[in-house]
Design a protein around this motif. Structure first.
Motif, PDB file in Angstrom:
ATOM      1  N   ASP A 189       7.042   0.456  10.497  1.00 37.34           N
ATOM      2  CA  ASP A 189       6.448  -0.883  10.462  1.00 37.34           C
ATOM      3  C   ASP A 189       4.940  -0.864  10.696  1.00 37.34           C
ATOM      4  N   ILE A 190       4.363   0.312  10.958  1.00 39.46           N
ATOM      5  CA  ILE A 190       2.913   0.404  11.179  1.00 39.46           C
ATOM      6  C   ILE A 190       2.116  -0.187  10.014  1.00 39.46           C
ATOM      7  N   PRO A 191       2.530   0.037   8.749  1.00 45.91           N
ATOM      8  CA  PRO A 191       1.772  -0.564   7.629  1.00 45.91           C
ATOM      9  C   PRO A 191       1.673  -2.090   7.714  1.00 45.91           C
ATOM     10  N   ASN A 192       2.655  -2.756   8.317  1.00 45.88           N
ATOM     11  CA  ASN A 192       2.599  -4.217   8.429  1.00 45.88           C
ATOM     12  C   ASN A 192       1.350  -4.667   9.177  1.00 45.88           C
ATOM     13  N   PHE A 193       0.992  -3.919  10.223  1.00 47.28           N
ATOM     14  CA  PHE A 193      -0.173  -4.262  11.041  1.00 47.28           C
ATOM     15  C   PHE A 193      -1.470  -3.968  10.287  1.00 47.28           C
ATOM     16  N   ILE A 194      -1.504  -2.822   9.634  1.00 49.93           N
ATOM     17  CA  ILE A 194      -2.714  -2.423   8.904  1.00 49.93           C
ATOM     18  C   ILE A 194      -2.982  -3.367   7.740  1.00 49.93           C
ATOM     19  N   TYR A 221       1.740   8.677   9.592  1.00 54.39           N
ATOM     20  CA  TYR A 221       0.689   7.731   9.230  1.00 54.39           C
ATOM     21  C   TYR A 221      -0.680   8.135   9.761  1.00 54.39           C
ATOM     22  N   THR A 222      -0.727   8.806  10.898  1.00 54.56           N
ATOM     23  CA  THR A 222      -2.021   9.192  11.463  1.00 54.56           C
ATOM     24  C   THR A 222      -1.854  10.361  12.428  1.00 54.56           C
ATOM     25  N   LYS A 223      -2.895  11.161  12.499  1.00 52.25           N
ATOM     26  CA  LYS A 223      -2.915  12.267  13.472  1.00 52.25           C
ATOM     27  C   LYS A 223      -3.639  11.852  14.753  1.00 52.25           C
ATOM     28  N   ASP A 224      -4.229  10.659  14.718  1.00 49.92           N
ATOM     29  CA  ASP A 224      -4.953  10.163  15.892  1.00 49.92           C
ATOM     30  C   ASP A 224      -3.973   9.458  16.834  1.00 49.92           C
ATOM     31  N   VAL A 225      -3.313  10.238  17.645  1.00 46.18           N
ATOM     32  CA  VAL A 225      -2.270   9.739  18.542  1.00 46.18           C
ATOM     33  C   VAL A 225      -2.615  10.124  19.985  1.00 46.18           C
ATOM     34  N   ILE A 226      -2.510   9.164  20.886  1.00 44.03           N
ATOM     35  CA  ILE A 226      -2.727   9.411  22.309  1.00 44.03           C
ATOM     36  C   ILE A 226      -1.435   9.068  23.048  1.00 44.03           C
ATOM     37  N   VAL A 227      -0.832  10.035  23.671  1.00 43.33           N
ATOM     38  CA  VAL A 227       0.379   9.812  24.463  1.00 43.33           C
ATOM     39  C   VAL A 227      -0.001   9.790  25.934  1.00 43.33           C
ATOM     40  N   VAL A 228       0.423   8.728  26.632  1.00 46.99           N
ATOM     41  CA  VAL A 228       0.188   8.632  28.071  1.00 46.99           C
ATOM     42  C   VAL A 228       1.536   8.829  28.761  1.00 46.99           C
ATOM     43  N   MET A 284       0.834  -1.194   0.000  1.00 46.98           N
ATOM     44  CA  MET A 284       0.000   0.000   0.000  1.00 46.98           C
ATOM     45  C   MET A 284       0.875   1.253   0.000  1.00 46.98           C
ATOM     46  N   THR A 285       0.375   2.298  -0.644  1.00 43.72           N
ATOM     47  CA  THR A 285       1.075   3.578  -0.615  1.00 43.72           C
ATOM     48  C   THR A 285       0.772   4.284   0.705  1.00 43.72           C
ATOM     49  N   LEU A 286       1.535   5.325   1.008  1.00 46.87           N
ATOM     50  CA  LEU A 286       1.322   6.060   2.258  1.00 46.87           C
ATOM     51  C   LEU A 286      -0.099   6.615   2.353  1.00 46.87           C
ATOM     52  N   PRO A 287      -0.626   7.272   1.305  1.00 48.36           N
ATOM     53  CA  PRO A 287      -2.020   7.760   1.392  1.00 48.36           C
ATOM     54  C   PRO A 287      -3.029   6.638   1.632  1.00 48.36           C
ATOM     55  N   GLU A 288      -2.769   5.458   1.038  1.00 49.03           N
ATOM     56  CA  GLU A 288      -3.685   4.329   1.239  1.00 49.03           C
ATOM     57  C   GLU A 288      -3.638   3.840   2.687  1.00 49.03           C
ATOM     58  N   GLN A 312      -2.830   5.660   5.304  1.00 39.63           N
ATOM     59  CA  GLN A 312      -3.487   6.703   6.100  1.00 39.63           C
ATOM     60  C   GLN A 312      -5.005   6.569   6.024  1.00 39.63           C
ATOM     61  N   SER A 313      -5.497   6.286   4.827  1.00 43.81           N
ATOM     62  CA  SER A 313      -6.942   6.136   4.632  1.00 43.81           C
ATOM     63  C   SER A 313      -7.475   4.904   5.356  1.00 43.81           C
ATOM     64  N   GLN A 314      -6.731   3.802   5.282  1.00 44.26           N
ATOM     65  CA  GLN A 314      -7.155   2.576   5.939  1.00 44.26           C
ATOM     66  C   GLN A 314      -7.170   2.738   7.462  1.00 44.26           C
ATOM     67  N   ILE A 315      -6.172   3.411   8.008  1.00 46.01           N
ATOM     68  CA  ILE A 315      -6.121   3.628   9.458  1.00 46.01           C
ATOM     69  C   ILE A 315      -7.354   4.392   9.916  1.00 46.01           C
ATOM     70  N   LYS A 316      -7.721   5.392   9.154  1.00 46.30           N
ATOM     71  CA  LYS A 316      -8.888   6.208   9.523  1.00 46.30           C
ATOM     72  C   LYS A 316     -10.177   5.411   9.372  1.00 46.30           C
ATOM     73  N   SER A 317     -10.301   4.635   8.280  1.00 40.89           N
ATOM     74  CA  SER A 317     -11.534   3.883   8.050  1.00 40.89           C
ATOM     75  C   SER A 317     -11.707   2.753   9.060  1.00 40.89           C
TER      76      SER A 317
END
Length: 399
Positions: free
Chosen positions: A106-111, A38-45, A1-5, A7-12
């Motif tokens: 390596d985030i794309p590997n999981f998605i 890859y995403t702006k939806d990040v939660i740091v604890v 997958m490309t980077l935009p793809e 990003q889109s999959q993570i959001k969907s």
């Protein structure tokens, strides 16, 4: 997958990234910048860091920040992050360590693995390939120990049970009750075990790993944290023996019905006739032995230890199921008296109505041991012949 793809999959997928961090000022910024690609939806604890973590996070107002007043532990930080993510409507959460050992690339590997799988109810663990030369010997040894105990407690054979780079089905996990005491690294063990028991698939994807001793700050305490893990594993092993295995047995039996269960799980099991016969013998021996109240835990423990068929051994151990107990007692007593040369005057009705076992303890113990041993040999041999015939018919049919 490309980077935009990606990003889109993570959001969907309604997936976010949860980052527990504690005193990782040298590597935190690099990890955050990598994740934000890859995403702006990040939660740091921020788990009570006392270095420059707070100052670094001031440069990232676009991410969600949860600041703990004091350091509690990684497990507590993950629980806090997951709860907040679910409240925001997220379904999945990717976690990775902020000490620099994991690569956000390596985030794309999981998605990709999640998208490709038909079953979306899965927990994906990054496999660090712990046998490579670049892995610290201490980390590799710790992972081997943990993986061994994981298999003993669940039957799961994982390559990497300690990797913190994971994708969690956090919405599905809300139905699982986790212990309040698992506040540190042991939570990552608990979540695998309980997710697996809850029917969540556990799979691996490959990831890269970096151990930079100059940058990396590890908060793993070898003695205390391993001790906590071992105690937890022992508890899970007991739960498996007393509850999970019997529960799964009766669930499968109820779902399939006796006839289908017998043919699919008993006759067509892939174990050899020898292993099946030994499993039958073990079950019968323990079922008829004088071990009232401990049959289940002992038979499952020995089946695991001896690598026999747990299902078959457990099924045949129920030869002394409550309705059959008076009959088993009668046979044991009659056998014991015969061996000891004592004349028997027992009846089934007498045993059911008013029988004091302590007055006939010697006869019972001798008889039950002789009966259980003899019956195990007979049932084992009959089972061996039976399964040999079944297997030969399979060969003829497929031939």
């Amino acid at each position: 997958m490309t980077l935009p793809e990606i990003q889109s999959q993570i959001k969907s997928l309604r997936c976010c990234v949860v980052l527990p961090t504690y005193n990782n000022e040298k590597t935190l910024e690099r990890v955050l910048n990598g994740v934000l690609q890859y995403t702006k939806d990040v939660i740091v604890v921020n788990d009570g860091s006392n270095d420059s973590t707070r100052e670094i996070l001031l440069n990232y107002p676009q991410i969600i920040q949860l600041h703990q007043p004091q350091n509690v532990g990684k497990g507590n930080a993950l629980k806090t992050g997951f709860k907040h993510a679910v409240n925001l409507g997220f379904v999945y959460a990717i976690t990775l360590d902020t000490d620099g050992q994991h690569f956000p690339s390596d985030i794309p590997n999981f998605i990709e693995a999640l998208v490709a799988s038909e079953n979306k109810n899965m927990l994906i663990i990054g496999d660090r390939n712990m046998n490579t030369a670049d892995v610290l010997a201490r980390s590799a040894k710790g992972n081997r120990v943990s993986t061994y105990w994981m298999k003993a407690a669940t039957g799961l054979k994982l390559q990497d049970s300690q990797s913190g780079f994971r994708l969690y089905p956090i919405k599905e996990m809300t139905s699982i009750r986790f212990m309040k005491a698992t506040k540190k690294f042991e939570f990552e063990i608990e979540v695998i075990v309980k997710s697996y028991w809850a029917g969540i698939d556990i799979v691996h994807v490959p990831i890269e790993i970096l151990y930079d001793l100059e940058e990396r700050v590890s908060h793993f305490r070898p003695f205390m944290d391993i001790a906590r893990m071992v105690v937890l594993y022992i508890w899970f092993l007991l739960v498996r023996l007393f509850y999970i295995t019997p529960r799964n047995f009766f669930r499968k039996l109820k779902k399939k019905g006796l006839k289908r269960f017998f043919f699919e799980d008993f006759l067509r099991n892939q174990d050899s006739p020898k292993k099946k016969a030994l499993s039958i013998a073990l079950g019968v021996f323990l079922g008829l032995s004088p071990l009232w109240g401990f049959h289940t835990v002992i038979v499952i423990f020995l089946a695991i230890l001896l690598r026999l068929n747990k299902l078959i051994a457990f099924a045949f151990s129920n030869i002394s199921f409550p309705p059959f107990i008076p009959f088993v007692l009668l046979l044991s007593l009659q056998t014991g008296n015969w061996v000891l040369g004592i004349e028997s005057h027992y009846t089934l009705e007498g045993i059911r109505e008013n029988f004091d076992l302590m007055l006939h303890l010697e006869s019972y113990l001798v008889g039950s041991l002789v009966l259980s041993t003899t019956s195990a040999l007979i049932f084992g041999l009959l089972g061996y012949v039976f399964f040999l015939i079944i297997d030969s018919k399979k060969v003829l049919t497929h031939g």
